[in-house]
Design a protein around this motif. Sequence first.
Motif, PDB file in Angstrom:
ATOM      1  N   VAL A  23      61.940  85.480  -4.870  1.00  0.00           N
ATOM      2  CA  VAL A  23      61.949  84.428  -5.588  1.00  0.00           C
ATOM      3  C   VAL A  23      61.815  83.232  -4.759  1.00  0.00           C
ATOM      4  O   VAL A  23      62.130  83.001  -3.614  1.00  0.00           O
ATOM      5  N   ARG A  24      61.064  82.442  -5.102  1.00  0.00           N
ATOM      6  CA  ARG A  24      60.544  81.100  -4.259  1.00  0.00           C
ATOM      7  C   ARG A  24      61.861  80.081  -4.470  1.00  0.00           C
ATOM      8  O   ARG A  24      62.091  79.507  -5.665  1.00  0.00           O
ATOM      9  N   MET A  25      62.474  79.998  -3.508  1.00  0.00           N
ATOM     10  CA  MET A  25      63.697  78.998  -3.536  1.00  0.00           C
ATOM     11  C   MET A  25      63.223  77.678  -3.536  1.00  0.00           C
ATOM     12  O   MET A  25      63.510  76.798  -4.373  1.00  0.00           O
ATOM     13  N   SER A  26      62.448  77.252  -2.514  1.00  0.00           N
ATOM     14  CA  SER A  26      62.040  76.165  -2.168  1.00  0.00           C
ATOM     15  C   SER A  26      60.542  75.968  -2.094  1.00  0.00           C
ATOM     16  O   SER A  26      60.079  76.846  -0.825  1.00  0.00           O
ATOM     17  N   VAL A  27      59.631  75.436  -2.760  1.00  0.00           N
ATOM     18  CA  VAL A  27      58.186  75.342  -2.734  1.00  0.00           C
ATOM     19  C   VAL A  27      57.925  74.595  -1.374  1.00  0.00           C
ATOM     20  O   VAL A  27      57.217  75.120  -0.516  1.00  0.00           O
ATOM     21  N   LEU A  28      58.816  73.810  -1.096  1.00  0.00           N
ATOM     22  CA  LEU A  28      58.282  72.568   0.027  1.00  0.00           C
ATOM     23  C   LEU A  28      58.698  73.503   1.430  1.00  0.00           C
ATOM     24  O   LEU A  28      57.999  73.416   2.393  1.00  0.00           O
ATOM     25  N   ALA A  29      59.683  74.134   1.305  1.00  0.00           N
ATOM     26  CA  ALA A  29      60.374  74.907   2.535  1.00  0.00           C
ATOM     27  C   ALA A  29      59.231  75.811   2.980  1.00  0.00           C
ATOM     28  O   ALA A  29      58.803  76.229   4.235  1.00  0.00           O
ATOM     29  N   ASP A  30      58.832  76.735   1.809  1.00  0.00           N
ATOM     30  CA  ASP A  30      57.726  77.473   1.953  1.00  0.00           C
ATOM     31  C   ASP A  30      56.461  77.290   2.602  1.00  0.00           C
ATOM     32  O   ASP A  30      55.988  77.525   3.676  1.00  0.00           O
ATOM     33  N   ALA A  31      56.154  76.002   1.993  1.00  0.00           N
ATOM     34  CA  ALA A  31      54.840  75.274   2.742  1.00  0.00           C
ATOM     35  C   ALA A  31      54.851  74.900   4.048  1.00  0.00           C
ATOM     36  O   ALA A  31      54.072  74.833   4.673  1.00  0.00           O
ATOM     37  N   LEU A  32      56.080  74.442   4.227  1.00  0.00           N
ATOM     38  CA  LEU A  32      56.284  73.835   5.846  1.00  0.00           C
ATOM     39  C   LEU A  32      56.350  75.081   6.726  1.00  0.00           C
ATOM     40  O   LEU A  32      55.927  74.659   7.850  1.00  0.00           O
ATOM     41  N   LYS A  33      57.030  76.254   6.448  1.00  0.00           N
ATOM     42  CA  LYS A  33      57.099  77.316   7.108  1.00  0.00           C
ATOM     43  C   LYS A  33      55.861  77.880   7.421  1.00  0.00           C
ATOM     44  O   LYS A  33      55.274  78.156   8.465  1.00  0.00           O
ATOM     45  N   THR A  34      54.941  77.735   6.265  1.00  0.00           N
ATOM     46  CA  THR A  34      53.423  78.347   6.529  1.00  0.00           C
ATOM     47  C   THR A  34      52.637  77.440   7.216  1.00  0.00           C
ATOM     48  O   THR A  34      51.952  77.983   8.206  1.00  0.00           O
ATOM     49  N   LEU A  35      52.783  76.000   7.279  1.00  0.00           N
ATOM     50  CA  LEU A  35      52.033  75.161   8.082  1.00  0.00           C
ATOM     51  C   LEU A  35      52.541  75.394   9.539  1.00  0.00           C
ATOM     52  O   LEU A  35      51.581  75.490  10.439  1.00  0.00           O
ATOM     53  N   LEU A  40      45.867  77.428   3.925  1.00  0.00           N
ATOM     54  CA  LEU A  40      46.062  77.265   2.551  1.00  0.00           C
ATOM     55  C   LEU A  40      47.512  77.599   2.207  1.00  0.00           C
ATOM     56  O   LEU A  40      48.120  78.645   2.643  1.00  0.00           O
ATOM     57  N   ILE A  41      47.894  76.549   1.515  1.00  0.00           N
ATOM     58  CA  ILE A  41      49.388  76.493   1.067  1.00  0.00           C
ATOM     59  C   ILE A  41      49.271  76.726  -0.543  1.00  0.00           C
ATOM     60  O   ILE A  41      48.609  75.751  -1.090  1.00  0.00           O
ATOM     61  N   ARG A  42      49.927  77.581  -1.074  1.00  0.00           N
ATOM     62  CA  ARG A  42      49.979  77.522  -2.503  1.00  0.00           C
ATOM     63  C   ARG A  42      51.557  78.201  -2.554  1.00  0.00           C
ATOM     64  O   ARG A  42      52.016  78.987  -2.024  1.00  0.00           O
ATOM     65  N   PRO A  43      52.273  77.977  -3.895  1.00  0.00           N
ATOM     66  CA  PRO A  43      51.836  76.486  -5.016  1.00  0.00           C
ATOM     67  C   PRO A  43      51.707  75.549  -4.283  1.00  0.00           C
ATOM     68  O   PRO A  43      52.323  75.133  -3.226  1.00  0.00           O
ATOM     69  N   CYS A  44      51.279  74.352  -5.023  1.00  0.00           N
ATOM     70  CA  CYS A  44      51.205  73.144  -4.602  1.00  0.00           C
ATOM     71  C   CYS A  44      52.122  72.154  -5.453  1.00  0.00           C
ATOM     72  O   CYS A  44      52.238  72.616  -6.776  1.00  0.00           O
ATOM     73  N   SER A  45      52.886  71.117  -5.093  1.00  0.00           N
ATOM     74  CA  SER A  45      53.762  70.273  -5.660  1.00  0.00           C
ATOM     75  C   SER A  45      53.312  68.961  -5.230  1.00  0.00           C
ATOM     76  O   SER A  45      52.821  68.827  -4.311  1.00  0.00           O
ATOM     77  N   LYS A  46      54.112  68.020  -6.354  1.00  0.00           N
ATOM     78  CA  LYS A  46      53.860  66.440  -6.005  1.00  0.00           C
ATOM     79  C   LYS A  46      54.519  66.257  -4.489  1.00  0.00           C
ATOM     80  O   LYS A  46      54.013  65.495  -3.903  1.00  0.00           O
ATOM     81  N   VAL A  47      55.515  66.997  -4.411  1.00  0.00           N
ATOM     82  CA  VAL A  47      56.606  66.639  -3.361  1.00  0.00           C
ATOM     83  C   VAL A  47      55.743  67.013  -2.107  1.00  0.00           C
ATOM     84  O   VAL A  47      55.607  66.094  -1.016  1.00  0.00           O
TER      85      VAL A  47
END
Length: 146
Positions: free
Chosen positions: A18-30, A42-49
Amino acid sequence: FFFGLHEIRGSAHFANMVRMSVLADALKTLNNAEKAGKRQVLIRPCSKVIVKYLQVMQKHGYIGEFEIVDDHRSGKVVIDLIGRINKCGVISPRFDLKLGQIEQWTSNLLPSRQFGYIVMTTSLGIMDHEEARRKSTGGKLLGFFY
């Protein structure tokens, strides 16, 4: 009685994490892509934040251009890396940050006073700590990068 336990574990195959935090996921990937020396990520999913966070990073020249790909689902972002990020991360829970506490948090999170930014969400939008100080507003702590 051991094989009974094994039976249970085998049947409950792998459920999706389960994705807890989309932002945390994105920054980890980055972070990981930057460490691996990739030119693009490539980062998915994407959010406004995420998009606002990336705009702050882009403004300070930590990442290059990024492109939002609309796939009629949650969207993706393709980011050009320029090898400047040492670390970026999310601070969870999103602590309240009064104007007077910004200094304290920057010294805790960032390696030096010269570089690095704390990203916070304020009533005036998502911005770094310097802009928040200029606009003399507090907010909630999102994360950091340097």
